[in-house]
Design an enzyme around this catalytic site. Structure first.
Site, short mmCIF file in Angstrom:
data_model
loop_
_atom_site.label_atom_id
_atom_site.label_comp_id
_atom_site.label_asym_id
_atom_site.label_seq_id
_atom_site.Cartn_x
_atom_site.Cartn_y
_atom_site.Cartn_z
N HIS A 191 26.75 -14.44 -10.49
CA HIS A 191 26.89 -13.61 -11.68
C HIS A 191 27.01 -14.26 -13.03
O HIS A 191 26.50 -14.07 -13.80
CB HIS A 191 27.82 -12.12 -11.61
CG HIS A 191 29.07 -11.86 -10.99
ND1 HIS A 191 29.33 -12.55 -10.02
CD2 HIS A 191 30.14 -13.33 -12.03
CE1 HIS A 191 30.80 -12.26 -9.83
NE2 HIS A 191 31.19 -13.08 -11.17
N GLU A 433 15.20 -9.01 -0.21
CA GLU A 433 16.27 -10.33 -0.12
C GLU A 433 16.83 -10.62 0.78
O GLU A 433 17.82 -10.82 1.16
CB GLU A 433 16.96 -9.26 -1.21
CG GLU A 433 17.98 -7.83 -1.26
CD GLU A 433 19.00 -7.77 -3.42
OE1 GLU A 433 19.25 -8.48 -3.05
OE2 GLU A 433 19.49 -6.32 -2.25
N ASP A 457 19.62 -13.47 -3.14
CA ASP A 457 19.95 -13.49 -1.74
C ASP A 457 19.24 -13.53 -0.85
O ASP A 457 19.16 -13.66 0.31
CB ASP A 457 19.77 -11.98 -1.59
CG ASP A 457 21.41 -10.89 -2.48
OD1 ASP A 457 22.30 -11.85 -2.17
OD2 ASP A 457 21.84 -10.40 -3.27
N CYS A 504 12.55 -10.64 -8.66
CA CYS A 504 13.05 -10.85 -10.04
C CYS A 504 14.44 -11.88 -9.37
O CYS A 504 15.39 -11.51 -9.60
CB CYS A 504 13.77 -9.81 -9.96
SG CYS A 504 14.26 -8.55 -8.42
C1 PEP Z 1 18.48 -11.23 -5.78
O1 PEP Z 1 18.87 -11.09 -4.76
O2 PEP Z 1 18.04 -12.03 -6.07
C2 PEP Z 1 18.43 -10.03 -7.02
C3 PEP Z 1 17.86 -10.18 -7.90
O3 PEP Z 1 19.70 -9.27 -6.68
P1 PEP Z 1 21.22 -10.23 -7.61
O4 PEP Z 1 21.35 -11.24 -7.67
O5 PEP Z 1 21.62 -9.03 -8.42
O6 PEP Z 1 21.57 -9.48 -6.11
MG MG Z 2 20.12 -9.06 -5.09
#
Ligand code: PEP
Ligand code: MG
Length: 581
Positions: A191, A433, A457, A504
């Site tokens: 994050h 994911e 993920d 995303c």
């Molecule tokens: C992902 O897992 O690619 C995603 C966009 O969600 P996060 O990074 O918030 O887990």
């Molecule tokens: Mg994710």
């Protein structure tokens, strides 16, 4: 001058003062010092002892007032250790004789004192060894100058150096005081790294031991594009990097003309370029970069760093503001993805051995339907203020999706009964994911309006690579054939059902993969604002038929090494200037 290499997490170059923010479990190393440095080091140590004494006296007074004299005695014992002249003399002697840094000399002397306490017969005295280490840690903090404070309390521009940054630390980086950061742990999709890219702050992660390589206020250079950190650079290096910094800014500046141009290939195939946000404060960056919508709004940031849960009203106002601000562009609001590495105090989470495989995201929401419903109602109510779309994270099977949809239906019914309007045609999607979701994408596709591939993920679960573990970061390969097959399967399944599909995960914002993803048929690319212009430039310089042929060629390859060679060679030849910067 020391040059170190970590994982490049967020591009750009920054030069500034280091601020040791969180040193985790600091390990002291023996560092030799030059003769000329000896007396400075001794002085530095004595200052640290004085500062520690003042701190302890203050704590003692406070505790005495609030908890009484008996408890405060613990601190009198600490003061006695600190006032022992032998401590200062022994440490100073060690620094002088062995020409070692103060923290190492201190550690050795304290170890001796603690050993003699531990060897005592009296149990009370034996236990004082713990106090010795406690004091040692305080002095150590003062030697290296670490201050534990909140990011929002910073008053001047700094480069944060930390063992780890929590989501709530990163959530407060918007006010511009943090101009870059380095962490010891984490990977490209942790994050902290994602937030750095969103805020366009250069960052390097996974740089083991960085916290004990430098001291507060040391000058450091971060080259976030190449994962390089330089501590106390010499003049020549400083000049070189400030020149590179100018070049980077000029390169970014040179892309601004693309801002209002459509993201379409040379032969006119149009895709949507959206942005990922975590907090509404990021919208300005995203708009400035020319995003055509929000492809991922990580709403869980609203739940972090607070004691209570955000109310329906608070959430409604937040989502409404984002939708109005972006109107008429679409905003994909993801329902909360708490758990994993995002913990919030207001929802009781079990202590899990493997939180990424535990009660996370949709699983947590289905376990707490009351909390989930508050969010669903807030999103629905806000939906009339713009083009809202909603998606569920970490879906692994149809039953889970159906359960989530029935919670949504219940929320809609309630609003109907209360005569509260909402967008009846709000699009519903799922994030793909997990490998299981990709493998049943054909079935999931008939249940939703769209998919968004969460590669952060998807890669971690497909390859069994912890996305925040720097030890295995080199094995985290978006170009692994298994990952690419799952992506292709998912895109084909969505299209077969006539549904649109976006991505995303961070892969969507990496220039290396743009042509491949175009060729695989992706409709929407959602990324941190800072990547948009680079990706648009590549899309506008590519033909769709050529991208399809390229994707075909890649999908024929057998191993990740072969895929890497073809990808890297072709993309470097064509877009080296964008990939390198
Ligand atoms: C992902 O897992 O690619 C995603 C966009 O969600 P996060 O990074 O918030 O887990
Ligand atoms: Mg994710």
């Amino acid at each position: 001058m020391i040059t170190l290499n970590g994982i490049h997490a967020s591009p750009g170059i920054v030069i500034g003062k280091a601020f040791l923010f969180d040193i985790g479990s600091y390990r002291v190393e023996k560092k030799e010092i030059a003769s000329i440095q000896i007396e400075i080091e001794v002085y530095h140590f004595k200052e640290a002892v004085l500062k520690t004494k003042e701190e302890i006296k203050k704590i003692e007074e406070k505790v005495q007032k609030s908890m009484g004299v008996d408890i405060a005695k613990i601190f009198s014992a600490h003061l006695m250790v600190l006032e022992d002249p032998l401590l200062v003399l022994d440490v100073a002697q060690k620094i002088r004789e062995e020409k070692v840094c103060a923290e190492y000399a201190l550690e050795c002397v304290l170890q001796n004192i603690a050993n003699s306490f531990s060897a005592m017969d009296d149990e009370y005295l034996r236990e004082r060894a713990v106090d010795v280490f406690d004091i040692g840690r305080r002095i150590l903090h003062n030697i290296i100058g670490v201050v534990r404070m909140n990011v929002e309390d910073l008053t001047e521009e700094v480069i944060l150096v930390a063992h780890e940054l929590s989501p709530s630390d990163t959530a407060h980086m918007h006010d511009g005081k943090v101009i870059g950061f380095v962490t010891e742990i984490g990977g490209k999709t942790s994050h902290a790294a994602i937030m750095a890219r969103a805020l366009e702050i250069p960052a390097v992660v996974g740089l083991k031991d960085i916290t004990f390589r430098l001291r507060n206020n040391d000058t450091i250079i971060i080259d976030g594009s190449h994962g390089v950190v330089i501590i106390n650079p010499d003049k020549e290096t400083l000049n070189e990097y400030s020149h590179r910094q100018d070049e980077y800014c000029a390169f970014k500046e040179g892309l601004t003309w693309l801002r209002d141009l459509p993201a379409q290939t040379e032969d006119g195939f149009r895709v949507l370029l959206s942005a990922n946000i975590g907090k509404s404060e990021e919208i300005e960056v995203v708009k400035r970069e020319g995003a055509e919508g929000i492809g991922l709004y990580r709403t869980e940031y609203l739940y972090l760093d607070r004691e209570d849960l955000p109310s329906e009203e608070e959430q409604f106002n937040e989502y409404k503001a984002v939708l109005l601000n972006l109107y008429p562009c679409p905003v994909v609001i993801r329902t909360i993805d708490l758990g994993g590495d995002k913990f919030c105090t207001s929802i009781e989470l079990p202590l899990e051995v493997n939180p990424f495989l535990g009660l996370r995201a949709i699983r947590l929401c289905l376990r707490h339907p009351d909390i989930f419903k508050v969010q669903l109602r807030a999103i629905l109510r806000a939906s009339i203020y713009g083009k809202a779309q909603m998606m569920f994270p970490l879906i692994t099977e149809i039953a889970e999706l159906q359960q989530a949809k029935s919670c949504l239906l219940a929320a809609k019914r309630e609003l109907d009964e209360e005569n509260i309007p909402f967008d009846r045609h709000i699009q519903i999607g799922v994030m793909i994911e997990t490998p299981s979701a990709a493998l049943i994408a054909d079935r999931l596709a008939s249940e939703v309006d769209f998919f968004s591939i969460g590669t952060n993920d998807l890669i971690q679960y497909t390859l069994a690579i912890d996305r925040i573990n720097e030890e295995v970061a080199h094995l985290y390969k978006p170009f692994h054939p298994a990952v690419l097959r799952l992506i292709k399967m998912t895109i084909d399944a969505a299209h077969k059902e006539g549904k649109w599909i976006g991505m995303c995960g961070e892969m969507a914002g990496e220039p290396l993969y743009t042509v491949l993803l175009l060729g695989l048929g992706l409709d929407e690319f959602s990324m941190s604002g800072s990547s948009i212009s680079k990706i648009k430039k590549i899309i506008r310089a590519t033909r769709l038929d050529e991208a399809k042929a390229f994707a075909n060629e890649i999908m024929q390859e057998t191993s990740s090494n072969e895929i890497w060679d073809v990808l890297n060679k072709t993309m470097m030849e064509r877009f080296g200037n964008i990939l390198e910067i």
